[in-house]
Each structure stands twice: as C-alpha cells, then as structure tokens.
Scaffold this motif. Structure first.
Motif, PDB file in Angstrom:
ATOM      1  N   SER A 100       0.834  -1.209   0.000  1.00  0.00           N
ATOM      2  CA  SER A 100       0.000   0.000   0.000  1.00  0.00           C
ATOM      3  C   SER A 100       0.866   1.257   0.000  1.00  0.00           C
ATOM      4  CB  SER A 100      -0.913   0.008   1.235  1.00  0.00           C
ATOM      5  OG  SER A 100      -0.141   0.119   2.413  1.00  0.00           O
ATOM      6  N   ALA A 101       0.250   2.390  -0.334  1.00  0.00           N
ATOM      7  CA  ALA A 101       0.960   3.668  -0.240  1.00  0.00           C
ATOM      8  C   ALA A 101       1.379   3.908   1.207  1.00  0.00           C
ATOM      9  CB  ALA A 101       0.054   4.804  -0.734  1.00  0.00           C
ATOM     10  N   GLY A 102       0.478   3.562   2.133  1.00  0.00           N
ATOM     11  CA  GLY A 102       0.792   3.708   3.547  1.00  0.00           C
ATOM     12  C   GLY A 102       2.014   2.902   3.941  1.00  0.00           C
ATOM     13  N   ALA A 103       2.087   1.662   3.435  1.00  0.00           N
ATOM     14  CA  ALA A 103       3.202   0.786   3.790  1.00  0.00           C
ATOM     15  C   ALA A 103       4.515   1.283   3.182  1.00  0.00           C
ATOM     16  CB  ALA A 103       2.919  -0.635   3.316  1.00  0.00           C
ATOM     17  N   TYR A 132       9.639   2.670   4.551  1.00  0.00           N
ATOM     18  CA  TYR A 132      10.814   3.499   4.267  1.00  0.00           C
ATOM     19  C   TYR A 132      11.286   4.181   5.549  1.00  0.00           C
ATOM     20  CZ  TYR A 132      13.983   6.978   2.497  1.00  0.00           C
ATOM     21  OH  TYR A 132      15.109   7.736   2.295  1.00  0.00           O
ATOM     22  N   ALA A 133      10.335   4.773   6.260  1.00  0.00           N
ATOM     23  CA  ALA A 133      10.675   5.484   7.497  1.00  0.00           C
ATOM     24  C   ALA A 133      11.332   4.538   8.499  1.00  0.00           C
ATOM     25  CB  ALA A 133       9.424   6.117   8.093  1.00  0.00           C
ATOM     26  N   ALA A 134      10.787   3.327   8.618  1.00  0.00           N
ATOM     27  CA  ALA A 134      11.331   2.362   9.579  1.00  0.00           C
ATOM     28  C   ALA A 134      12.753   1.964   9.205  1.00  0.00           C
ATOM     29  CB  ALA A 134      10.424   1.129   9.655  1.00  0.00           C
ATOM     30  N   HIS A 135      12.995   1.747   7.893  1.00  0.00           N
ATOM     31  CA  HIS A 135      14.329   1.310   7.453  1.00  0.00           C
ATOM     32  C   HIS A 135      15.330   2.466   7.463  1.00  0.00           C
ATOM     33  CE1 HIS A 135      13.773  -2.910   6.151  1.00  0.00           C
ATOM     34  NE2 HIS A 135      12.503  -2.537   6.099  1.00  0.00           N
ATOM     35  N   ALA A 136      14.856   3.655   7.103  1.00  0.00           N
ATOM     36  CA  ALA A 136      15.765   4.800   7.022  1.00  0.00           C
ATOM     37  C   ALA A 136      15.990   5.433   8.394  1.00  0.00           C
ATOM     38  CB  ALA A 136      15.201   5.846   6.057  1.00  0.00           C
ATOM     39  N   GLY A 137      15.039   5.192   9.289  1.00  0.00           N
ATOM     40  CA  GLY A 137      15.131   5.815  10.604  1.00  0.00           C
ATOM     41  C   GLY A 137      14.742   7.293  10.598  1.00  0.00           C
ATOM     42  N   SER A 143       7.300  12.048   3.951  1.00  0.00           N
ATOM     43  CA  SER A 143       5.981  12.670   3.832  1.00  0.00           C
ATOM     44  C   SER A 143       4.943  11.725   3.233  1.00  0.00           C
ATOM     45  CB  SER A 143       6.078  13.932   2.983  1.00  0.00           C
ATOM     46  OG  SER A 143       6.441  13.587   1.661  1.00  0.00           O
ATOM     47  N   GLY A 144       5.399  10.718   2.499  1.00  0.00           N
ATOM     48  CA  GLY A 144       4.444   9.793   1.908  1.00  0.00           C
ATOM     49  C   GLY A 144       5.108   8.954   0.832  1.00  0.00           C
ATOM     50  N   ALA A 145       4.305   8.093   0.205  1.00  0.00           N
ATOM     51  CA  ALA A 145       4.816   7.188  -0.823  1.00  0.00           C
ATOM     52  C   ALA A 145       5.430   7.977  -1.988  1.00  0.00           C
ATOM     53  CB  ALA A 145       3.693   6.280  -1.335  1.00  0.00           C
ATOM     54  N   ARG A 146       4.834   9.140  -2.276  1.00  0.00           N
ATOM     55  CA  ARG A 146       5.330   9.954  -3.375  1.00  0.00           C
ATOM     56  C   ARG A 146       6.794  10.358  -3.133  1.00  0.00           C
ATOM     57  NH1 ARG A 146       2.259  13.798  -6.615  1.00  0.00           N
ATOM     58  NH2 ARG A 146       0.538  13.374  -5.214  1.00  0.00           N
ATOM     59  N   GLU A 147       7.108  10.711  -1.896  1.00  0.00           N
ATOM     60  CA  GLU A 147       8.486  11.098  -1.584  1.00  0.00           C
ATOM     61  C   GLU A 147       9.433   9.906  -1.751  1.00  0.00           C
ATOM     62  OE1 GLU A 147       9.120  13.268   2.134  1.00  0.00           O
ATOM     63  OE2 GLU A 147      11.239  12.694   2.070  1.00  0.00           O
ATOM     64  N   VAL A 148       8.971   8.725  -1.393  1.00  0.00           N
ATOM     65  CA  VAL A 148       9.804   7.529  -1.560  1.00  0.00           C
ATOM     66  C   VAL A 148      10.092   7.314  -3.050  1.00  0.00           C
ATOM     67  CG1 VAL A 148       9.997   5.042  -1.148  1.00  0.00           C
ATOM     68  CG2 VAL A 148       8.866   6.501   0.549  1.00  0.00           C
ATOM     69  N   LEU A 149       9.043   7.491  -3.861  1.00  0.00           N
ATOM     70  CA  LEU A 149       9.228   7.346  -5.306  1.00  0.00           C
ATOM     71  C   LEU A 149      10.228   8.381  -5.835  1.00  0.00           C
ATOM     72  CD1 LEU A 149       8.478   6.038  -8.024  1.00  0.00           C
ATOM     73  CD2 LEU A 149       6.537   7.605  -8.157  1.00  0.00           C
ATOM     74  N   GLY A 186      17.830   7.996  -7.367  1.00  0.00           N
ATOM     75  CA  GLY A 186      18.908   7.018  -7.280  1.00  0.00           C
ATOM     76  C   GLY A 186      19.183   6.464  -5.897  1.00  0.00           C
ATOM     77  N   GLU A 187      18.277   6.749  -4.948  1.00  0.00           N
ATOM     78  CA  GLU A 187      18.524   6.239  -3.596  1.00  0.00           C
ATOM     79  C   GLU A 187      18.143   4.763  -3.503  1.00  0.00           C
ATOM     80  OE1 GLU A 187      16.957   8.664  -0.211  1.00  0.00           O
ATOM     81  OE2 GLU A 187      16.640   6.672   0.639  1.00  0.00           O
ATOM     82  N   ASP A 188      19.105   3.930  -3.080  1.00  0.00           N
ATOM     83  CA  ASP A 188      18.889   2.481  -3.077  1.00  0.00           C
ATOM     84  C   ASP A 188      17.743   2.033  -2.182  1.00  0.00           C
ATOM     85  OD1 ASP A 188      20.800   1.988  -4.891  1.00  0.00           O
ATOM     86  OD2 ASP A 188      22.334   1.299  -3.467  1.00  0.00           O
ATOM     87  N   LEU A 189      17.729   2.529  -0.947  1.00  0.00           N
ATOM     88  CA  LEU A 189      16.696   2.093  -0.007  1.00  0.00           C
ATOM     89  C   LEU A 189      15.303   2.393  -0.557  1.00  0.00           C
ATOM     90  CD1 LEU A 189      15.727   0.953   2.696  1.00  0.00           C
ATOM     91  CD2 LEU A 189      15.944   3.267   3.648  1.00  0.00           C
ATOM     92  N   ALA A 190      15.142   3.605  -1.077  1.00  0.00           N
ATOM     93  CA  ALA A 190      13.834   3.984  -1.616  1.00  0.00           C
ATOM     94  C   ALA A 190      13.452   3.087  -2.789  1.00  0.00           C
ATOM     95  CB  ALA A 190      13.860   5.452  -2.061  1.00  0.00           C
ATOM     96  N   ALA A 191      14.440   2.777  -3.638  1.00  0.00           N
ATOM     97  CA  ALA A 191      14.164   1.904  -4.786  1.00  0.00           C
ATOM     98  C   ALA A 191      13.757   0.520  -4.312  1.00  0.00           C
ATOM     99  CB  ALA A 191      15.393   1.822  -5.692  1.00  0.00           C
TER     100      ALA A 191
END
Lengths: 319, 319
Positions: free
Chosen positions: B188-191, B196-201, B205-211, B217-222
């Motif tokens: 989900s977008a929520g997940a 991401y927040a849990a792994h990055a610490g 702001s949301g799924a859009r920011e992760v995208l 080019g950020e590996d964790l986000a990808a």
C-alpha cells in the motif's frame, strides 16, 4: 444412481494422462460397459489419436448395448480448456495446443458433444451431490500427483475462458528456499514423496509412506507433511481473501489421509486468516468415477439446453 | 455526466474513515450540492451517529434543491458489507458490528436505500465506464493507505456475502522477515511510507516522496518501491491463478505514480506467471468521486429493480 432419474442415454469419456475412463450412461442413469483403457499417445497428432480411440470405443459400446442409443457424448480432458469455444487450448502433459475438440469429436461420433475440463466437471458433480452442495462459494481441489481445482462463485462454476482454477501453479512460500514455489511443488501427493526422497536421500513409495513415517515419529517426514499442509492452507487462504470461499472440498490421493490431512489444514487456515470467514474444509465424497459422471452430466445438460438439436432426446426429458 | 441520461434524482453518501462525500444526483445525472464533511465518530453508537448525520445532510440538500426530490439514496461504507441483507457486518476502522444499515437508513431518510460496500461500488462504476469494461474477469484494486479490492467474475461482481475482495489482508512474502505479511503491510501507499521510514530511521511525507527518492537514485527507496511492486504482483498472480483474471485496474494514491508503478508491475506479473494468460494492467480512470457515483448508480439500480416501490420513480424510467 447419482445422475438422477430419467434422461437421455449418453456416452462419457474421461481422458487422463495415462488412462481413459469410458462408459455408457443409460436413461435411468446406470453406467453400462464401464472400462478403463490406455490413453493413446501420438506426439504428432496427440488429440486426433485420442479422438480416434474415443470413436472406436463409442462403436464398441454401441454394439454392446444396442438398446441404449446415445443421444450425446461428454468428453473431458485435462489442461487449459475453453468449453464455450470447444477448444483444448493447452495440455502440457498430453501435448496439444488449440485443438477444436468439440467439432472433431462431433464429426467422429455423430452426436452433440459436451467438451469440458476434467477436474471442473468432476468437481461440478462433487459440488452438486457432495458435502459442499449447500454453499455457493466453493473451491474443489484435487490433490494428487499434481493439483487441479475448480472454483464456484455465487453458485456458478468460474471458467474465465478455461484459465480459472489453476491453483496448482499459484505461488506459495517455498519451505526449502525462503522464496516462492508453486503449490503443486510443495502441497501435492507427488511433492510430498519427491521432497521427502530429496531430503532423506532415499526413495519412498509415495505420500502415504511419508505420512506413516510421520505417524511413527520421524521428524523429517512430519516436517514434509507439515510443509504440504502449510502450502495448501496458504492457497486456501488466498481463495478466502479474494473470492470469499465458504467451503473447500479436497479430493485426490492426498485426501485419502482423511482427518490426518484435514484437521491440521483447518488449524493452519484458521491461524492464517484474520477477520475473514473461516471456510468449511471437507473431504470429497465421490471417488474416481466423478470425472465420468461429470462428463455424463455435461452431455445431458447439453441436450437439456438445446432440445431442438435432437428431437428424440427432448422427449426423453432430461431433468 | 457519467451516470448517463434520464433517471430518478437520488442522494449519494460515500462514508469514509475520515470524511463523508455527499451529493444529490439529479434526473440528468448532474451532481448537485457536492460536499465533503467530517465523518462523525461516536464509539458508543458509531453507525447511528453516522446515519443521523446522513439524515441531516439529506434534509439540507432537500431544502437547497427543492426542484429535485430524491426518490432513493445510495449509502456506501467500508469494511465487511453484505448488501443483500443490508447489514454492515464489521468495520475495524469505524467500529460497528452487524449493524442494519439499510433498515436504519430507510427509517431516517424515508426513501428506499441501496446499501453497499464503498470500494465495490466505486469499482463497479470504474468497471462500467473505465478501461476494463470490455473484460468479464476483472479485479479493481484501490491502493491507498490500505488496500481494498472488488472482484468481477464472468462479468458479475463477486460478493460472497461481503467477504470477497479482501486482498489487502491476503498474505504475500514478507520482504523483511522471510515469512509472510499481509499485502496491505507491504504494497500500500501507507506501507511504502511506513517501511521506508522504519528502514531509514527518518520520517517521510508519503509514498510519493519515496518514489522521488528512488528516482533520484537512492537504493533504499528503490528497494521499498520494488517490494511494494513485488507484493502487488504476487497478489495479482494469485487472482490470475484462481479466477483467471483478465484485467487489473489500479486506483488510489499509489496509482498516481502512473507508469512508474504499472510498468514494473506488468514485468513482475509476467515473470511470476507460468502458462497463465497475462492480465492487462490499467490505471483507474475515475477519480475520488467514483464512490459517490457508485452510490448513486446503486440507488438508481434499486429503483430500476423494484419500480413498484415508487411509482413516480418508475415513470422517470431509469435506464
């Protein structure tokens, strides 16, 4: 007799990977001349060779029971089957692609032919007469060498052009790798024997022997059995989540374990589900002839649907 | 206007966890007085508080548009919903169990009420007017904070007493543990934001920011984005295997990523499937008002089904 009271006499052919079951179902629903013959294998014309044999058997039965002329025939086969177009789209095991079964069988037999999928047809009989008949949302799984399934939703068989019910090739967690495997590679009777042999380094006669070893307290056997239960439970839970399945009927070789399979399966399904409704999990009641009866039921349904196709059949009045 | 030509004027209420969308759909299908109000939350009488507010809004709209008397209302809610019995069986978020929505809403509104599930109703509009309308076997997934889905089989919505379409709580391989997780917790977008927040610490702001971070080019986000794609693909493949799904429509917040979601999703689905038919994967065409339109469509369908319930509505002739 399970096919009920009066109806037209029909021929039924259940074509399997090794054997074909054949019978003439008389007007009262008795199976006459039931026989099991080798399925012919011709790599160059796999479906034609089978239908040639079907026609031969139809002539034999006709000569043997001249008082019961068949008004239609039911032919069922494995693989991807589209009953509406009458085409066998694909059989990995028997080797055809896009073969026009209905047309070719009608040409050879000279009567209307109901062509359908083997497991869906057997499952329809099971669902019609067996323990799941009170439910509308049902999955019937045949767990043998491989795994095939038939899906009912809102009381109707789900076909999706022949592509529904391919649970055997749905993914499940792979107990060996941590990735995924297909259900058939973990949850089938064939997989239980094969995975035990691979892990133990010694062959085993079949899933039954693995169950016996588990019963006798052998850890490896118990683990392989539990893996199969987990995999089947995983797939059942997918059905529950996606289409709200209320009842699951298990047939095939592995179901011979009875409650030793079903009870742990119910427990795993219960653990895996959240707020979902728990499905009833039952053993199939019909045996190996369910396919043949399904083929006969299909043939009778065909006559009932299009009485004009055969005026004399219409007067017989298939229920 | 999407609801087509002439029909009765109806009220539509789309009850969500945070907001309710409300509108009066006139005879020509125009939405009048569209508004979004806070969903009242009363832990002691959660459904009653909502329906009290629904009745208040109905009176407001009636006063505002006296020339368009509503002949029926559509009310849609989340959770487990059985439209046939008119009961909201369960909503984890909003807090009711076994509440007789149809009866209570009809008592308050004085017109026939079509009560149904929010996502199934929005999906029915999407399936009716959107890109999947040529297909009979379709799954519409709304991928937002959570994941909800509507399943169509053989051209018909699958309800299974309200239990179908719970894909958000179906199991998928857990990318963090090696066991399983529910789809909603990975896909989900929520997940996407939460994982991401849990792994990055650090919060995001949301799924859009992760995208956006993945794009940069950020590996964790990808990886988090790819995990979501894998989980969605896994569940889509289960649908294909079980019910032969031909087309999948993705809506909700995550679908705003467009082809950046859909193209990798198609690739993963293709890799995961074997001989199965590949489903078409499309983005939903209708926006946030699909639920409201679905509620209105349900209300009009109710009038069309039982014209005797309201003679004047029958003369309006809902198509």
């Amino acid at each position: 007799m399970i096919l009920g009271a009066a109806g037209a006499a029909v021929l039924a052919f259940d074509v399997g990977g090794t054997d074909m079951k054949v019978g003439l179902i008389d007007a009262e629903g008795n199976v006459l001349g039931l026989r099991r013959v080798r399925t012919p294998r011709d790599p160059n014309r796999p479906a034609d060779a089978i239908l040639d044999r079907v026609a031969e058997l139809a002539r034999e039965l006709g000569a043997e029971f001249p008082g019961h002329p068949a008004r239609a025939a039911g032919v069922i086969v494995p693989g991807i089957v589209d009953p509406e177009s009458g085409v066998g789209l694909y059989s990995a095991n028997l080797g055809w692609r896009n073969y026009p079964f209905t047309a070719e069988a009608e040409r050879r037999l000279g009567v209307p032919v109901a062509f359908d999928h083997d497991v869906r047809s057997a499952a329809a009989v099971e669902h019609h007469y067996g323990g799941s008949r009170e439910f509308d949302d049902v999955v019937v799984m045949v767990v043998g060498t491989g795994i095939a399934a038939a899906v009912f939703s809102g009381g109707k068989a789900v076909s999706a052009g022949g592509f529904a019910g391919e649970l055997g090739h749905a993914q499940v967690p792979d107990p060996d790798g941590g990735g995924t495997a297909i259900l058939e590679a973990v949850g089938s009777a064939g997989a239980v024997a094969k995975r035990y042999a691979a892990h133990a380094g010694t062959p085993v006669s079949g899933a039954r022997e693995v169950l016996e070893r588990a019963r006798a307290g052998e850890d490896l056997a118990a683990r392989i059995w539990a893996d199969a239960v987990d995999a089947l439970a995983f797939s059942i839970c997918q059905c529950v989540s996606i289409i709200g399945t209320e009842a699951v009927v298990i047939g095939g070789g592995l179901a011979e374990a009875g409650e030793e399979l079903l009870e742990p399966l119910r427990q795993r399904v219960d653990q895996m589900l959240d707020f979902h409704r728990r499905p009833v999990i039952l053993r199939a009641q019909l045996g190996q002839d369910a396919g043949l009866l399904g083929a006969a039921m299909n043939a009778r349904a065909l006559l009932a649907e299009s009485p004009d196709a055969d005026a004399s059949a219409a007067t017989d009045g298939a229920a």
